[in-house]
Design a protein around this motif. Structure first.
Motif, PDB file in Angstrom:
ATOM      1  N   PHE A  19       0.843  -1.191   0.000  1.00 51.88           N
ATOM      2  CA  PHE A  19       0.000   0.000   0.000  1.00 51.88           C
ATOM      3  C   PHE A  19       0.879   1.241   0.000  1.00 51.88           C
ATOM      4  O   PHE A  19       1.828   1.333   0.766  1.00 51.88           O
ATOM      5  N   ASP A  20       0.545   2.191  -0.862  1.00 52.80           N
ATOM      6  CA  ASP A  20       1.187   3.493  -0.872  1.00 52.80           C
ATOM      7  C   ASP A  20       0.052   4.503  -0.808  1.00 52.80           C
ATOM      8  O   ASP A  20      -0.550   4.826  -1.824  1.00 52.80           O
ATOM      9  N   THR A  25      -0.783  -2.297  -4.692  1.00 53.01           N
ATOM     10  CA  THR A  25      -0.032  -3.067  -5.673  1.00 53.01           C
ATOM     11  C   THR A  25       0.006  -4.507  -5.196  1.00 53.01           C
ATOM     12  O   THR A  25       0.414  -4.782  -4.072  1.00 53.01           O
ATOM     13  N   VAL A  26      -0.450  -5.423  -6.059  1.00 56.14           N
ATOM     14  CA  VAL A  26      -0.460  -6.850  -5.728  1.00 56.14           C
ATOM     15  C   VAL A  26       0.489  -7.550  -6.687  1.00 56.14           C
ATOM     16  O   VAL A  26       0.317  -7.485  -7.900  1.00 56.14           O
ATOM     17  N   TRP A  35      -4.183  -0.731  -8.311  1.00 56.86           N
ATOM     18  CA  TRP A  35      -5.501  -0.113  -8.226  1.00 56.86           C
ATOM     19  C   TRP A  35      -5.486   0.955  -7.144  1.00 56.86           C
ATOM     20  O   TRP A  35      -4.746   0.848  -6.160  1.00 56.86           O
ATOM     21  N   ASP A  36      -6.296   2.009  -7.313  1.00 58.26           N
ATOM     22  CA  ASP A  36      -6.421   3.065  -6.312  1.00 58.26           C
ATOM     23  C   ASP A  36      -7.698   2.851  -5.511  1.00 58.26           C
ATOM     24  O   ASP A  36      -8.790   2.814  -6.078  1.00 58.26           O
ATOM     25  N   ILE A  37      -7.559   2.729  -4.194  1.00 56.59           N
ATOM     26  CA  ILE A  37      -8.713   2.560  -3.308  1.00 56.59           C
ATOM     27  C   ILE A  37      -9.365   3.925  -3.113  1.00 56.59           C
ATOM     28  O   ILE A  37      -8.671   4.928  -2.938  1.00 56.59           O
ATOM     29  N   TYR A  43      -8.103   0.511   5.022  1.00 52.22           N
ATOM     30  CA  TYR A  43      -7.680  -0.883   4.987  1.00 52.22           C
ATOM     31  C   TYR A  43      -6.788  -1.169   6.183  1.00 52.22           C
ATOM     32  O   TYR A  43      -6.203  -0.265   6.787  1.00 52.22           O
ATOM     33  N   GLU A  44      -6.679  -2.440   6.525  1.00 56.95           N
ATOM     34  CA  GLU A  44      -5.814  -2.851   7.623  1.00 56.95           C
ATOM     35  C   GLU A  44      -5.279  -4.241   7.313  1.00 56.95           C
ATOM     36  O   GLU A  44      -6.039  -5.146   6.966  1.00 56.95           O
ATOM     37  N   MET A  45      -3.965  -4.410   7.415  1.00 51.16           N
ATOM     38  CA  MET A  45      -3.302  -5.682   7.116  1.00 51.16           C
ATOM     39  C   MET A  45      -2.803  -6.289   8.413  1.00 51.16           C
ATOM     40  O   MET A  45      -2.018  -5.668   9.125  1.00 51.16           O
TER      41      MET A  45
END
Length: 179
Positions: A19-20, A25-26, A35-37, A43-45
């Protein structure tokens, strides 16, 4: 709460999600997708699982909640397994063949139709009347399949044309003789 948006997304081994800010980016064994959220979605990882939450309960934000999770899940599936659409050709003299990377369709026009695949899309012809489209981007695979089907959509009287595998065509009876 969105039923799809609140589901946990498990990230498999060999897949990196970065995430940036709001840019995702996957990366995986088959390639990389980005993709742009939307801003209203956070989000939380945690320990290989990804969760999405929304900032408010407005209607458009609720819709984006499920969308963000679904698109990210499609990206993860695309870089691990990929996507494929199978198409069939029906009609006398109708056929498909591979010319290098391109797909050559002979479907009843005065000239054959040549499809040059965009980056990330591959064609495979299993028989002269069956072929498949594969790639890592679900939206792009579906778009190319729809464009190819649009060349000669199945007609309702004889069923001739290009159709998706398993697609049912509603047939019409045709003209009846009058007495």
């Amino acid at each position: 709460m969105s039923r799809i948006g609140k589901k946990l997304l498990t990230i498999p081994q060999g897949v990196q999600v970065a995430f940036d800010n709001a840019h995702v980016t996957v990366k995986g064994p088959k390639g990389q997708l980005e993709w742009d959220i939307p801003e209203a979605i956070s989000y939380e990882m945690n320990d290989g699982t990804l969760t999405f939450s929304r900032s408010s309960d407005e209607k458009h934000v609720r819709a984006l909640h499920g969308l963000a999770r679904a698109l990210t899940a499609s990206m993860v599936q695309g870089v691990t397994q990929g996507f494929m659409k199978n198409l069939q050709i029906e009609g006398v003299g109708y056929r498909a063949e591979l010319r290098g990377q391109s797909l050559l369709l002979t479907v009843g026009y005065s000239h054959p139709i040549l499809f040059i695949p965009p980056a990330g899309i591959t064609f495979a012809v299993s028989s002269p009347t069956a072929f498949s489209i594969s790639g890592i981007d679900k939206q792009l695979v579906g778009e190319i399949a729809a464009k190819i089907r649009r060349v000669r959509p199945p007609e309702p009287y004889k069923g001739k044309g290009i159709r998706y595998e398993g697609e049912q065509i509603r047939r019409k009876a045709g003209k009846s003789g009058s007495k």
